[in-house]
Design a protein around this motif. Structure first.
Motif, PDB file in Angstrom:
ATOM      1  N   HIS A   1      41.424  16.619  17.058  1.00  0.00           N
ATOM      2  CA  HIS A   1      42.708  17.319  17.169  1.00  0.00           C
ATOM      3  C   HIS A   1      42.510  18.800  17.527  1.00  0.00           C
ATOM      4  CE1 HIS A   1      44.328  13.695  15.413  1.00  0.00           C
ATOM      5  NE2 HIS A   1      43.597  13.873  14.317  1.00  0.00           N
ATOM      6  N   SER A   2      41.432  19.080  18.292  1.00  0.00           N
ATOM      7  CA  SER A   2      41.091  20.464  18.671  1.00  0.00           C
ATOM      8  C   SER A   2      40.961  21.375  17.450  1.00  0.00           C
ATOM      9  CB  SER A   2      42.131  21.031  19.655  1.00  0.00           C
ATOM     10  OG  SER A   2      42.033  20.374  20.902  1.00  0.00           O
ATOM     11  N   GLY A   3      40.494  20.812  16.356  1.00  0.00           N
ATOM     12  CA  GLY A   3      40.182  21.597  15.169  1.00  0.00           C
ATOM     13  C   GLY A   3      41.317  21.845  14.217  1.00  0.00           C
ATOM     14  N   GLU A   4      42.557  21.530  14.610  1.00  0.00           N
ATOM     15  CA  GLU A   4      43.727  21.737  13.739  1.00  0.00           C
ATOM     16  C   GLU A   4      43.747  23.151  13.154  1.00  0.00           C
ATOM     17  OE1 GLU A   4      46.324  19.992  13.354  1.00  0.00           O
ATOM     18  OE2 GLU A   4      45.917  17.830  13.266  1.00  0.00           O
ATOM     19  N   GLY A   5      43.604  24.141  14.047  1.00  0.00           N
ATOM     20  CA  GLY A   5      43.695  25.530  13.607  1.00  0.00           C
ATOM     21  C   GLY A   5      42.575  25.966  12.684  1.00  0.00           C
ATOM     22  N   GLY A   6      41.432  25.302  12.770  1.00  0.00           N
ATOM     23  CA  GLY A   6      40.283  25.670  11.944  1.00  0.00           C
ATOM     24  C   GLY A   6      40.011  24.726  10.802  1.00  0.00           C
TER      25      GLY A   6
ATOM     26  N   ILE B   1      44.229  32.645  36.040  1.00  0.00           N
ATOM     27  CA  ILE B   1      43.881  31.227  36.139  1.00  0.00           C
ATOM     28  C   ILE B   1      44.912  30.394  35.378  1.00  0.00           C
ATOM     29  CG2 ILE B   1      42.122  29.485  35.705  1.00  0.00           C
ATOM     30  CD1 ILE B   1      41.315  31.665  37.725  1.00  0.00           C
ATOM     31  N   ASP B   2      45.430  29.360  36.016  1.00  0.00           N
ATOM     32  CA  ASP B   2      46.398  28.470  35.373  1.00  0.00           C
ATOM     33  C   ASP B   2      45.635  27.451  34.535  1.00  0.00           C
ATOM     34  OD1 ASP B   2      48.524  26.939  34.588  1.00  0.00           O
ATOM     35  OD2 ASP B   2      49.136  26.311  36.608  1.00  0.00           O
ATOM     36  N   ALA B   3      45.328  27.849  33.298  1.00  0.00           N
ATOM     37  CA  ALA B   3      44.546  27.003  32.399  1.00  0.00           C
ATOM     38  C   ALA B   3      45.260  26.863  31.066  1.00  0.00           C
ATOM     39  CB  ALA B   3      43.155  27.606  32.180  1.00  0.00           C
ATOM     40  N   VAL B   4      45.106  25.688  30.453  1.00  0.00           N
ATOM     41  CA  VAL B   4      45.720  25.431  29.154  1.00  0.00           C
ATOM     42  C   VAL B   4      44.680  24.794  28.239  1.00  0.00           C
ATOM     43  CG1 VAL B   4      48.026  25.126  30.129  1.00  0.00           C
ATOM     44  CG2 VAL B   4      46.531  23.140  29.834  1.00  0.00           C
ATOM     45  N   GLY B   5      44.982  24.819  26.938  1.00  0.00           N
ATOM     46  CA  GLY B   5      44.106  24.159  25.986  1.00  0.00           C
ATOM     47  C   GLY B   5      43.709  25.068  24.841  1.00  0.00           C
ATOM     48  N   PRO B   6      42.766  24.593  24.048  1.00  0.00           N
ATOM     49  CA  PRO B   6      42.111  23.296  24.183  1.00  0.00           C
ATOM     50  C   PRO B   6      43.048  22.130  23.868  1.00  0.00           C
ATOM     51  CG  PRO B   6      41.410  24.386  22.174  1.00  0.00           C
ATOM     52  CD  PRO B   6      42.229  25.377  22.918  1.00  0.00           C
ATOM     53  N   VAL B   7      43.004  21.113  24.721  1.00  0.00           N
ATOM     54  CA  VAL B   7      43.815  19.916  24.541  1.00  0.00           C
ATOM     55  C   VAL B   7      42.932  18.851  23.892  1.00  0.00           C
ATOM     56  CG1 VAL B   7      45.212  18.170  25.695  1.00  0.00           C
ATOM     57  CG2 VAL B   7      45.103  20.494  26.638  1.00  0.00           C
ATOM     58  N   PRO B   8      43.389  18.197  22.828  1.00  0.00           N
ATOM     59  CA  PRO B   8      42.556  17.187  22.163  1.00  0.00           C
ATOM     60  C   PRO B   8      41.917  16.218  23.156  1.00  0.00           C
ATOM     61  CG  PRO B   8      44.545  17.542  20.906  1.00  0.00           C
ATOM     62  CD  PRO B   8      44.698  18.344  22.171  1.00  0.00           C
ATOM     63  N   ALA B   9      40.637  15.982  22.973  1.00  0.00           N
ATOM     64  CA  ALA B   9      39.882  15.186  23.936  1.00  0.00           C
ATOM     65  C   ALA B   9      40.320  13.731  23.975  1.00  0.00           C
ATOM     66  CB  ALA B   9      38.390  15.274  23.624  1.00  0.00           C
ATOM     67  N   ASP B  10      41.009  13.265  22.935  1.00  0.00           N
ATOM     68  CA  ASP B  10      41.445  11.872  22.947  1.00  0.00           C
ATOM     69  C   ASP B  10      42.686  11.645  23.814  1.00  0.00           C
ATOM     70  OD1 ASP B  10      43.370  13.040  21.360  1.00  0.00           O
ATOM     71  OD2 ASP B  10      43.012  11.780  19.600  1.00  0.00           O
ATOM     72  N   SER B  11      43.244  12.715  24.381  1.00  0.00           N
ATOM     73  CA  SER B  11      44.424  12.556  25.227  1.00  0.00           C
ATOM     74  C   SER B  11      44.329  13.292  26.561  1.00  0.00           C
ATOM     75  CB  SER B  11      45.682  13.040  24.487  1.00  0.00           C
ATOM     76  OG  SER B  11      45.539  14.392  24.104  1.00  0.00           O
ATOM     77  N   VAL B  12      43.494  14.327  26.654  1.00  0.00           N
ATOM     78  CA  VAL B  12      43.500  15.181  27.852  1.00  0.00           C
ATOM     79  C   VAL B  12      43.084  14.429  29.113  1.00  0.00           C
ATOM     80  CG1 VAL B  12      41.137  16.067  27.536  1.00  0.00           C
ATOM     81  CG2 VAL B  12      42.844  17.445  28.755  1.00  0.00           C
ATOM     82  N   PHE B  13      42.139  13.493  28.985  1.00  0.00           N
ATOM     83  CA  PHE B  13      41.679  12.783  30.177  1.00  0.00           C
ATOM     84  C   PHE B  13      42.737  11.792  30.666  1.00  0.00           C
ATOM     85  CE2 PHE B  13      37.822  14.079  27.892  1.00  0.00           C
ATOM     86  CZ  PHE B  13      37.220  14.850  28.877  1.00  0.00           C
ATOM     87  N   HIS B  14      43.413  11.148  29.746  1.00  0.00           N
ATOM     88  CA  HIS B  14      44.517  10.255  30.117  1.00  0.00           C
ATOM     89  C   HIS B  14      45.608  11.050  30.838  1.00  0.00           C
ATOM     90  CE1 HIS B  14      47.597   7.140  29.832  1.00  0.00           C
ATOM     91  NE2 HIS B  14      48.400   8.048  29.325  1.00  0.00           N
ATOM     92  N   GLN B  15      45.905  12.232  30.339  1.00  0.00           N
ATOM     93  CA  GLN B  15      46.928  13.073  30.964  1.00  0.00           C
ATOM     94  C   GLN B  15      46.506  13.507  32.369  1.00  0.00           C
ATOM     95  OE1 GLN B  15      47.261  16.134  28.008  1.00  0.00           O
ATOM     96  NE2 GLN B  15      48.600  14.932  26.671  1.00  0.00           N
ATOM     97  N   ALA B  16      45.231  13.846  32.529  1.00  0.00           N
ATOM     98  CA  ALA B  16      44.735  14.251  33.849  1.00  0.00           C
ATOM     99  C   ALA B  16      44.782  13.088  34.829  1.00  0.00           C
ATOM    100  CB  ALA B  16      43.318  14.791  33.734  1.00  0.00           C
ATOM    101  N   LEU B  17      44.431  11.908  34.360  1.00  0.00           N
ATOM    102  CA  LEU B  17      44.450  10.724  35.209  1.00  0.00           C
ATOM    103  C   LEU B  17      45.859  10.431  35.711  1.00  0.00           C
ATOM    104  CD1 LEU B  17      42.674   8.392  36.317  1.00  0.00           C
ATOM    105  CD2 LEU B  17      43.246   7.116  34.243  1.00  0.00           C
ATOM    106  N   ASN B  18      46.842  10.830  34.937  1.00  0.00           N
ATOM    107  CA  ASN B  18      48.236  10.598  35.307  1.00  0.00           C
ATOM    108  C   ASN B  18      48.894  11.819  35.959  1.00  0.00           C
ATOM    109  OD1 ASN B  18      49.266   7.770  34.279  1.00  0.00           O
ATOM    110  ND2 ASN B  18      47.829   8.526  32.737  1.00  0.00           N
ATOM    111  N   GLY B  19      48.084  12.784  36.376  1.00  0.00           N
ATOM    112  CA  GLY B  19      48.578  13.858  37.219  1.00  0.00           C
ATOM    113  C   GLY B  19      49.029  15.122  36.530  1.00  0.00           C
ATOM    114  N   LYS B  20      48.878  15.215  35.210  1.00  0.00           N
ATOM    115  CA  LYS B  20      49.336  16.416  34.525  1.00  0.00           C
ATOM    116  C   LYS B  20      48.465  17.627  34.839  1.00  0.00           C
ATOM    117  CE  LYS B  20      51.004  18.069  30.040  1.00  0.00           C
ATOM    118  NZ  LYS B  20      51.277  17.702  28.625  1.00  0.00           N
ATOM    119  N   TYR B  21      47.168  17.395  35.056  1.00  0.00           N
ATOM    120  CA  TYR B  21      46.225  18.469  35.371  1.00  0.00           C
ATOM    121  C   TYR B  21      45.432  18.116  36.623  1.00  0.00           C
ATOM    122  CZ  TYR B  21      47.159  19.071  30.370  1.00  0.00           C
ATOM    123  OH  TYR B  21      47.771  19.185  29.147  1.00  0.00           O
TER     124      TYR B  21
END
Length: 338
Positions: free
Chosen positions: A215-220, A242-262
């Motif tokens: 969960h990207s560390g949940e704020g520490g 640079i148009d960058a966002v994150g950190p996005v939890p690794a269990d969802s970021v790749f699925h989102q990229a595959l579907n065109g979000k990034y």
């Protein structure tokens, strides 16, 4: 249309591995010739043997330079370095002559790219043990090309379907990789990733950084790497436009990229991005080395010594590798990234 197709150099790879076979199979696909002008850099006798093994109706046209190529389906244009003793070649075995030959094919291809004779390289598998036996002082393509082009720390990018993945760290233990996840490195890599995408002709680039901890560390709560290093690095890149966002939890970021979000994801360590790409489509995961003065694509599998010379190896990855080089080559800008 024909004169707009880019010339792509294909170094044949380790002669004892599957490189010659999958190259022959790929060039027996007429679609390749509608997209680019391929040239094999290798050994003519090894390649002719590979054609026999894969039972394809191809002829070899030995040339000295790309200007002599016919670029006609059914005829493989090949620059022959004539550096393999066929009487001593043994498929599936580590051999000094094969390690040296594989390096020579890459060096010749890189020289052609550096002088502008070819637009890109689409590389086949090489074997680390064979290179070592031949006293070639590199462990892989990236390290070779880094030295041959005087490039520092080239970027690795995977592309599979519509997902692109960069890697903040590569061949390091997880412990050592975490030590490299500094805000300065995240900042620097996001800038370089953005420039790399720009060189590939991608506009309006949006990058996401994968989280390290659950969960990207949940704020520490689950680790402070995101709080102390990764997020400040992203914010520094944002301040540089640079148009960058994150950190996005690794269990969802790749699925989102595959579907065109990034447009791309910056993976923090080797397996994080490799697993995501190869689970999406193992055979169509292609590696692109960014930061070189020319475009280089590569299959992401090895020499497969256990099946070499048996007409078993699939050419899907090699075909995708050549097609991706052909797709990006016309848009690729040659200037070196600062």
């Amino acid at each position: 249309m024909t004169n707009k197709k880019s010339i792509i150099a294909i170094p044949m790879g380790d002669p004892a591995g599957i490189g010659p076979e999958i190259t022959a199979k790929s060039l027996a696909n007429d679609e390749i010739y509608t997209m680019c002008k391929p040239i094999v850099v290798g050994d003519a006798e090894v390649f002719k043997k590979a054609i026999q093994i894969v039972e394809k109706n191809l002829t070899v046209n030995v040339i000295q330079s790309p200007e002599e190529g016919k670029y006609k389906f059914g005829t493989v244009d090949l620059i022959d370095l004539d550096n393999i003793n066929m009487d001593e070649l043994r498929y599936g075995e580590v051999q000094e002559q094969c390690g040296k030959a594989a390096f020579d094919y890459i060096k010749t291809s890189a020289d052609l790219a550096k002088n502008g004779s070819v637009k890109a390289l689409a590389t086949t598998p090489i074997n680390k043990e064979s290179l070592k036996t031949a006293n070639v002082p590199y462990i892989g393509h990236t390290e070779m090309l880094e030295e041959l082009t005087n490039t520092q720390d080239p970027l690795t990018m995977f592309e599979v379907r519509d997902m692109r993945i960069f890697f903040l760290t590569r061949h390091l233990s997880l412990k050592d990789a975490i030590a490299q996840m500094t805000k300065e490195r995240v900042h620097d890599y996001l800038i370089r990733c953005d420039k790399a995408l720009q060189r590939l002709g991608i506009e309006n680039r949006k990058l996401a950084v994968a989280g390290l901890n659950p969960h990207s560390g949940e704020g520490g709560l689950f680790g402070r790497e995101e709080v102390d290093e990764i997020t400040p690095g992203i914010e520094a890149a944002q301040a540089d436009g640079i148009d960058a966002v994150g950190p996005v939890p690794a269990d969802s970021v790749f699925h989102q990229a595959l579907n065109g979000k990034y447009d791309a994801v910056l993976s923090l360590y080797h397996d994080q991005g490799h697993i995501a790409a190869k689970m999406t489509d193992f055979h169509r995961t292609i590696s692109i080395t960014n930061g070189l003065p020319f475009l280089r694509t590569s299959v992401d599998h090895g020499t497969a010594f256990d099946i070499a010379g048996q007409n078993i190896a699939s050419s899907v990855s090699m075909e995708e590798c050549i097609k991706l080089a052909a797709q990006y080559a016309p848009k690729f800008t040659q200037e070196t990234i600062d």
